[in-house]
Design an enzyme around this catalytic site. Structure first.
Site, mmCIF file in Angstrom:
data_model
loop_
_atom_site.group_PDB
_atom_site.id
_atom_site.type_symbol
_atom_site.label_atom_id
_atom_site.label_comp_id
_atom_site.label_asym_id
_atom_site.label_seq_id
_atom_site.Cartn_x
_atom_site.Cartn_y
_atom_site.Cartn_z
ATOM 1 N N SER A 172 15.240 -119.514 -1.701
ATOM 2 C CA SER A 172 14.957 -118.100 -1.965
ATOM 3 C C SER A 172 16.035 -117.239 -1.345
ATOM 4 O O SER A 172 16.611 -117.577 -0.305
ATOM 5 C CB SER A 172 13.602 -117.701 -1.372
ATOM 6 O OG SER A 172 13.705 -117.492 0.026
ATOM 7 N N ASP A 173 16.335 -116.120 -1.998
ATOM 8 C CA ASP A 173 17.115 -115.094 -1.306
ATOM 9 C C ASP A 173 16.241 -114.568 -0.165
ATOM 10 O O ASP A 173 15.039 -114.870 -0.081
ATOM 11 C CB ASP A 173 17.503 -113.985 -2.286
ATOM 12 C CG ASP A 173 18.770 -113.246 -1.856
ATOM 13 O OD1 ASP A 173 19.170 -113.371 -0.686
ATOM 14 O OD2 ASP A 173 19.361 -112.547 -2.703
ATOM 15 N N ALA A 174 16.832 -113.797 0.727
ATOM 16 C CA ALA A 174 16.113 -113.387 1.935
ATOM 17 C C ALA A 174 14.822 -112.657 1.594
ATOM 18 O O ALA A 174 14.813 -111.700 0.819
ATOM 19 C CB ALA A 174 16.999 -112.505 2.795
ATOM 20 N N LEU A 175 13.745 -113.109 2.180
ATOM 21 C CA LEU A 175 12.436 -112.542 1.855
ATOM 22 C C LEU A 175 12.176 -111.204 2.523
ATOM 23 O O LEU A 175 11.189 -110.530 2.191
ATOM 24 C CB LEU A 175 11.330 -113.537 2.248
ATOM 25 C CG LEU A 175 11.316 -114.848 1.461
ATOM 26 C CD1 LEU A 175 10.171 -115.739 1.931
ATOM 27 C CD2 LEU A 175 11.209 -114.589 -0.045
#
Length: 619
Positions: A250-253
C-alpha cells in the site's frame, strides 16, 4: 488471529536517526520491516549503522526507502540527487542508459543496507496539471513509459534490491495530490488497459517483486473504494488480469486519499482485505499507533471483515520476500559503502556506471527560440527563485542549480550588501570552515520568492527596481501556482526575462522558455552549463568566513563548476537596493523576509522551518 501475522504486514516509519527501542523490540517480535525517510538519514555511515541495527533485530526485515533517482531522493536528501530523474531518462529514450542508472541506484542502496526501493514511478503522466507525479514519470505515452519501466526494474533488481512499480493502477491522469485529498480518474477500463496498465504489464513481465497501490478513485471500476482498498482493482485487475504474483504494497496509509474518512487502523483493515500484503503506515509512527492498528486487525478477523486466511497469506508473502532479499545481501557491506556512496557519480566501474553527462542532460531540455536568443546575451542581473510549497513526495531536498549553492560550494563574502547570495535552506548555512576564493558559482542577486512574499517582488517589478534588468526566473511546475504566473507576467512587462521551469510544463510552454523536465542536482548542473558566463569582475569578493554544511562522503564529486554563470557584473549591483527593497538579504544573516512586515532581520523563514520540522515524506 496470529499477532505475529498482523505484525508481519506492517511497515512503519519512525522519528530520528537511531533505531528506537520500541521499534527494535517489534522487529524482534516479527514486524515486517521499516520504511526510512530523509529525516532518518544524516550520513552514509549513520545509515549503514541504522540498517545494521534493523537487521540485527530481524535479519529478514524489509528495509524500504523512496529513492527514485531524481527529484524524489532519500540517499541524497541533504545535497540533491546526482541522478537525472525519470522524465529526463524518458527524453533521452535509451533503455540501456535507464537500466544502468537504476543499477547504480541499486548498488548504492545495497551498500547502505536497504533491500526494497519504492521505485520506479511508472505512472503515465498524461495530465500536465498533475501536482504529484510530473517529472517522476518517464513520460506521457504508455509505450515510452513501459520500456523504461522494464529497464529500471531490470537494473535495480540486478543488484539484489527489490523494485516497486507504482502507483497502481496509474496516478498520471490526476490533478489532485492524494497526500491531501482523494483524486478521481473517471476513465473506462478500455482506456486504462491501453494507457495506465501498459507499463505495469511491462514491469510485471520484467519480474518486478512488488507493486505499490495508489489512493485514487476509479468510479468506472469501483465507485466506492480507492484502489488501495478495492478488491475489484487489486484482486480482479492486478492479480487475475495482469497475473502479478509478488507482494502488493500500500502507499502510505496516513495519506488523506486512504484514511481521511476512516482513520489509519480501519484503512489498514480494508487494505489487507482488498489484497494488500504490506502496509506502509507513514512517517514518525509510534508504538501506540502500531498497537491501535493491531487491535483493529484483531477485531476485523474476529468479526469476519478480514478473513484470517487473507491475513496469513499476506504475512507469508512478506516473510518470503524478506528471507529472499536477506539471502542475497553480502554478510559485510562495509567495502561497498566506500565504493558506492562516496563517489556515486564518477567512480569508473563503481556505483554510477555510464551516467548521463550534464551535456547529455541539457540536450533533453526544451529550449524555445526566444530562450536561445536570451542565452546569447549577457549574464542575468537578478535571479528569482520561485519556492512553492514542496510536493510531499519530494520534500525539501535541495534542487536545481540552487543545490550547488546550498551544500556543495562556498558562499562568497558579501562585500556589497546589494550583491548577495541566497541558499536553498538558509538555516543550513554553518560556520564550520572558511571558503576558498574563486570556488563559488553564484555571487549575484538572488531573490527567493514564496507564496507569502510574492507581493513585495511584484511591487518592485511594477516600479523601477527591475526595469530593463536581465532576470532569470527558476521554478518547478510554475503554471500550477497562480502567484508564480502572476509574478512572471509582471516581470515580463518590465524586464528581459528568461523563465526556466524545472517541473512538468504545459504543452504551450507559456511559463517555460526552457523546460528541463527535472530538478535534480545533475539537472541543475546541466542548466548552469547553458547560462551565459559574466565578464570577470575587476575586484573579486574575498573569501567567506562561513561555508555550508557538507558531507563529502554523501554527495557527488562532480559538483564544482569552475565558471560562475549566474554571478552578476559588479556594475549591475544597483538593481535591487537592500536599503529600499526588503527582499534582498545577506546569506550570512540566514533570515528571510517576514511576509507581514517585510522585515528581513531576525525572522527565520517560517515556511522553511515548518517543512524541515514537519515534513511528511511519503510517496
Amino acid at each position: 488471529m496470529s499477532a505475529v501475522d498482523a505484525a508481519a504486514t506492517l511497515l512503519p516509519g519512525f522519528e530520528g536517526t537511531i533505531l528506537p527501542g520500541w521499534l527494535r523490540d517489534r522487529l524482534a517480535a516479527g514486524l515486517g520491516g521499516v520504511c526510512l525517510f530523509g529525516e532518518n538519514i544524516e550520513s552514509p555511515e549513520q545509515l549503514r549503522r541504522l540498517t545494521a541495527a534493523i537487521r540485527a533485530a530481524n535479519p529478514n526485515a524489509l528495509i524500504a526507502i523512496d529513492e527514485e533517482g531524481g527529484d524524489v531522493t532519500r540517499l541524497f536528501y541533504d545535497v540533491g540527487s546526482p541522478y537525472p530523474g525519470n522524465a529526463v531518462l524518458g527524453r533521452l529514450d535509451d533503455p540501456a542508459r535507464t537500466e544502468a542508472v537504476a543499477r547504480s541506484v541499486g548498488q548504492a542502496l545495497r551498500a547502505a543496507g536497504v533491500n526494497l526501493d519504492f521505485a520506479p514511478d511508472i505512472d503515465v503522466n498524461s495530465n500536465p496539471d498533475n501536482p504529484v507525479i510530473g517529472v517522476r514519470s518517464f513520460g506521457a505515452t504508455s509505450a515510452l513509459v513501459a520500456r523504461h519501466s522494464a529497464a529500471w526494474v531490470r537494473g535495480l533488481q540486478s543488484t539484489g534490491v527489490a523494485a516497486s512499480a507504482k502507483h497502481f493502477p496509474g496516478h498520471g491522469d490526476t490533478a489532485t495530490d492524494s497526500h491531501l485529498a482523494l483524486p478521481i480518474v473517471d476513465a473506462p477500463l478500455a482506456v486504462l488497459r491501453s494507457r495506465e496498465l501498459v507499463p505495469f504489464a511491462a514491469a510485471i513481465s520484467a519480474g518486478v517483486r512488488t507493486v505499490m497501490t495508489s489512493h485514487i478513485l476509479l468510479p468506472q471500476l469501483d465507485a466506492e473504494h480507492p484502489a488501495t482498498l478495492s478488491p475489484r482493482i487489486l484482486q480482479g485487475l492486478l492479480r487475475d488480469e495482469l497475473g502479478f504474483t509478488g507482494v502488493v504494497v500500500s502507499d502510505a496509509l496516513d495519506m488523506a486519499g486512504a484514511s481521511a474518512n476512516i482513520g489509519i487502523p480501519q484503512a489498514a483493515v480494508a487494505a489487507l482485505a482488498a489484497g494488500c500484503d504490506l502496509l506502509c503506515i507513514g512517517t514518525k509512527n509510534t508504538d501506540a499507533q502500531l498497537a491501535d492498528i493491531e487491535r483493529a486487525l484483531a477485531a476485523a478477523v474476529a468479526d469476519g471483515r478480514l478473513p484470517e486466511a487473507r491475513l496469513a497469506s499476506a504475512a507469508s508473502a512478506v516473510r518470503h520476500l524478506g528471507a529472499e532479499l536477506a539471502a542475497a545481501l553480502p554478510p559485510d557491506l562495509a567495502p561497498d559503502l566506500a565504493t558506492d556512496l562516496e563517489t556515486p557519480a564518477t567512480s569508473p566501474g563503481g556505483a554510477y556506471e555510464d551516467p548521463p553527462t550534464a551535456a547529455e542532460v541539457a540536450s533533453t531540455f526544451d529550449v524555445s527560440p526566444e530562450a536561445r536568443h536570451w542565452l546569447a546575451g549577457q549574464a542575468p542581473t537578478v535571479v528569482v527563485r520561485l519556492e512553492s510549497t514542496p510536493n510531499e513526495a519530494v520534500g525539501t531536498a535541495p534542487w536545481g542549480p540552487f543545490a550547488h549553492l546550498a551544500h556543495g560550494d562556498t558562499l562568497a563574502h558579501v562585500a556589497d550588501p546589494g550583491h548577495v547570495a541566497d541558499t536553498a535552506h538558509p538555516a543550513d548555512v554553518s560556520d564550520e570552515a572558511p571558503g576558498e576564493p574563486g570556488t563559488t558559482w553564484l555571487t549575484g542577486t538572488v531573490v527567493t520568492v514564496t507564496p507569502d512574499t510574492t507581493n513585495a517582488l511584484e511591487a518592485v517589478s511594477r516600479g523601477t527596481g527591475l526595469t530593463s534588468a536581465r532576470v532569470l526566473v527558476v521554478g518547478k511546475a510554475i503554471h500550477l501556482a497562480p502567484w508564480a504566473t502572476r509574478l512572471v507576467d509582471d516581470l515580463r512587462r518590465t524586464s528581459d526575462v528568461l523563465v526556466v521551469d524545472m517541473g512538468w510544463p504545459t504543452p504551450d510552454r507559456a511559463y517555460a522558455d526552457i523546460a528541463t523536465f527535472g530538478a535534480s542536482r545533475l539537472v541543475g548542473e546541466a542548466l548552469l552549463g547553458l547560462l551565459p558566463t559574466p565578464a570577470p569582475a575587476s575586484d573579486p569578493a574575498p573569501a567567506s568566513d562561513s561555508a555550508p554544511r557538507s558531507d563529502p562522503a554523501h554527495r557527488p564529486n562532480d559538483q564544482r563548476p569552475h565558471t560562475n554563470p549566474l554571478a552578476n557584473d559588479a556594475h549591475d549591483r544597483h538593481t535591487l537596493d537592500p536599503h529600499t527593497n526588503p527582499l534582498v538579504h545577506d546569506a550570512h544573516d540566514r533570515h528571510t523576509l517576514d511576509p507581514h512586515t517585510h522585515d528581513a532581520h531576525d525572522r527565520h523563514d517560517p515556511e522553511a522551518h515548518d517543512h524541515l520540522q514537519h515534513e511528511r515524506l511519503v510517496r
